[in-house]
Motif scaffolding. Structure first.
Motif, PDB file in Angstrom:
ATOM      1  N   ARG A 312      88.732 111.937  57.021  1.00  0.00           N
ATOM      2  CA  ARG A 312      87.094 111.122  57.785  1.00  0.00           C
ATOM      3  C   ARG A 312      87.442 109.606  58.409  1.00  0.00           C
ATOM      4  NH1 ARG A 312      84.651 107.243  54.293  1.00  0.00           N
ATOM      5  NH2 ARG A 312      82.327 107.931  54.029  1.00  0.00           N
ATOM      6  N   SER A 314      86.039 106.656  60.167  1.00  0.00           N
ATOM      7  CA  SER A 314      84.795 105.719  60.624  1.00  0.00           C
ATOM      8  C   SER A 314      84.420 104.364  61.330  1.00  0.00           C
ATOM      9  CB  SER A 314      84.541 104.463  59.141  1.00  0.00           C
ATOM     10  OG  SER A 314      86.253 103.705  58.698  1.00  0.00           O
ATOM     11  N   LYS A 316      83.102 101.100  61.748  1.00  0.00           N
ATOM     12  CA  LYS A 316      82.448  99.778  61.392  1.00  0.00           C
ATOM     13  C   LYS A 316      82.085  98.434  62.614  1.00  0.00           C
ATOM     14  CE  LYS A 316      82.684  96.579  57.105  1.00  0.00           C
ATOM     15  NZ  LYS A 316      83.123  96.533  56.248  1.00  0.00           N
ATOM     16  N   PHE A 366      75.881 107.857  57.325  1.00  0.00           N
ATOM     17  CA  PHE A 366      76.247 106.119  57.915  1.00  0.00           C
ATOM     18  C   PHE A 366      75.809 105.629  56.740  1.00  0.00           C
ATOM     19  CE2 PHE A 366      72.120 106.771  58.702  1.00  0.00           C
ATOM     20  CZ  PHE A 366      71.068 105.568  58.189  1.00  0.00           C
ATOM     21  N   THR A 375      78.298 101.225  59.292  1.00  0.00           N
ATOM     22  CA  THR A 375      79.931 102.114  59.262  1.00  0.00           C
ATOM     23  C   THR A 375      79.335 103.670  59.146  1.00  0.00           C
ATOM     24  OG1 THR A 375      80.614 100.740  57.679  1.00  0.00           O
ATOM     25  CG2 THR A 375      81.777 102.628  57.761  1.00  0.00           C
ATOM     26  N   HIS A 377      80.554 106.995  59.133  1.00  0.00           N
ATOM     27  CA  HIS A 377      81.679 108.165  58.819  1.00  0.00           C
ATOM     28  C   HIS A 377      81.297 109.894  59.507  1.00  0.00           C
ATOM     29  CE1 HIS A 377      81.837 105.192  55.531  1.00  0.00           C
ATOM     30  NE2 HIS A 377      80.408 105.340  55.435  1.00  0.00           N
ATOM     31  N   THR A 379      83.417 113.622  59.766  1.00  0.00           N
ATOM     32  CA  THR A 379      84.376 113.969  59.154  1.00  0.00           C
ATOM     33  C   THR A 379      84.999 115.665  60.372  1.00  0.00           C
ATOM     34  OG1 THR A 379      83.642 115.909  57.606  1.00  0.00           O
ATOM     35  CG2 THR A 379      83.945 114.245  56.606  1.00  0.00           C
TER      36      THR A 379
END
Length: 396
Positions: A312, A314, A316, A366, A375, A377, A379
């Motif tokens: 995962r 991210s 930000k 997000f 942020t 995200h 995967t």
């Protein structure tokens, strides 16, 4: 594909969605009077009814027709209902077709159990209650019709999407050359005839150059979007940290001019598409640098953590943020949340990211609030190409 053809797409989809599918019922019983009596009960239903007086005759009909439901007598000479049902299910057209056994045999559980083992959905006894029989058959007919309509709609949508993407690819490809020439000649004019053009002329020329560059960026984005899913995706061990460093070097000028600070934790190596990872970082880092209010330097942090079979990631930022009401639009192609005069862009980048990442088995989302940054995200399946390092991360 012509504009006229594109205009017919909604009508094609609507027609597929409301198309009436007339299902077929197969009744099997060695007593003709039973077949006629059952036919009379089921005749009000919107279905074509086929009758067979033996197992062999029923198997012959299965070869030539696709049935929504089968009513099958258990006690028949030569081939009983259980054997007939077993042979029926060997045919591909009978996959998932519900079978209701009808019998005058003893109500012992062993017969119902055997029917269940074969895959029957029901086991009813003679004399048959007409209302109950009709109600049960209607349920399965309705399910069949709904399933067929969904399959037709999906096929039509799939065809329409392919045609639209092909149309976008062809148009974008053919538009590249004239836009490139417009950009080139406008640039030459700005370089070689600057003194011969007054202030208004220079301003108009600047508009031409800006719009030509914007059009060229949009064409390239449309081409990228249309290619996703059309070309085979090559999965390979990808060093995500190396690609992030390359992406940051592409934005080096913007980072220096804005005073941005970009930090990242050690990123893993995963078995995925290197193009996908590059597209993700280019869009997410680019957006994080772009959507700022100017009151403070951009702060961007990139991280990754292992969650089961996935990594995962991210990205930000401390930018202007996104209102929750825009959640449905943020990943939709050509949907912009701001005026292009305030924040330039094509509205294609994030939709390309989501389309691409889903094809590779991942997902993107997000969290955000206005004025508090965003942020994003995403995967990616970890795959088995990566190997662990001493720090617990993975390397190629």
């Amino acid at each position: 594909m012509t504009i006229a053809a594109l205009q017919t797409v909604p009508q094609q989809i609507e027609t597929a969605a409301i198309a009436q599918v007339r299902p077929k019922i197969l009744m099997v019983d060695d007593r003709w009077e039973n077949l006629l009596a059952t036919e009379k009960v089921l005749k009000p239903l919107k279905a074509d009814i086929f009758k067979a007086a033996s197992g062999n005759e029923a198997l012959s009909l299965v070869l030539r027709h696709r049935f929504a439901i089968v009513l099958l007598d258990v006690q028949m000479p030569e081939m009983d209902g259980f054997e007939t049902a077993t042979l029926m299910q060997e045919h591909e057209s009978m996959t998932g077709v519900p079978i209701i056994f009808v019998t005058a045999l003893s109500k012992e559980e062993k017969y119902a159990s055997r029917a269940a083992e074969i895959g029957a959905v029901d086991y009813i006894f003679k004399p048959i209650n007409p209302d109950i029989l009709k109600s049960k058959v209607k349920v399965y007919l309705d399910l069949y019709v709904q399933r067929e309509q969904i399959m037709r709609l999906n096929a039509t949508l799939s065809q329409s999407n392919e045609e639209l993407e092909r149309f976008a690819y062809i148009c974008s490809h053919d538009m590249q050359e004239p836009v490139r020439m417009m950009n080139a000649f406008a640039g030459l004019l700005a370089e070689n005839a600057e003194e011969a053009i007054d202030e208004d002329g220079r301003r108009y020329l600047s508009f031409i150059l800006d719009n030509a560059r914007r059009m060229q960026k949009m064409i390239n984005d449309i081409l990228t979007f249309s290619r996703v899913g059309r070309e085979e995706i090559l999965l390979e061990p990808v060093d995500c940290e190396a690609i992030l460093r390359e992406t940051l070097s592409e934005f080096e000028g913007v980072i220096q001019d804005s005073g941005a600070e970009v930090t990242y934790t050690p990123l893993p190596c995963v078995e995925t598409s290197s193009t996908l990872v590059r597209v993700l970082f280019q869009n997410l880092i680019g957006n994080a640098l772009k959507f700022q209010n100017g009151s403070q330097p951009p702060l961007i942090a990139v991280m990754a953590e292992k969650q089961g079979r996935y990594w995962r990631f991210s990205v930000k930022d401390n930018g202007i943020g996104i209102e929750n009401g825009f959640r449905g639009r943020i990943f939709t192609i050509f949907q912009r949340l701001h005026r292009k005069e305030d924040y330039p862009g094509t509205g294609i980048g994030l939709s390309t990211c989501r389309k691409f990442i889903r094809l590779c088995g991942g997902e993107i989302d997000f969290t955000s609030a206005p004025g508090q940054g965003s942020t994003f995200h995403f995967t990616l399946p970890s795959g088995e190409a990566a190997r662990p390092t001493r720090s617990g991360q993975q390397a190629c």
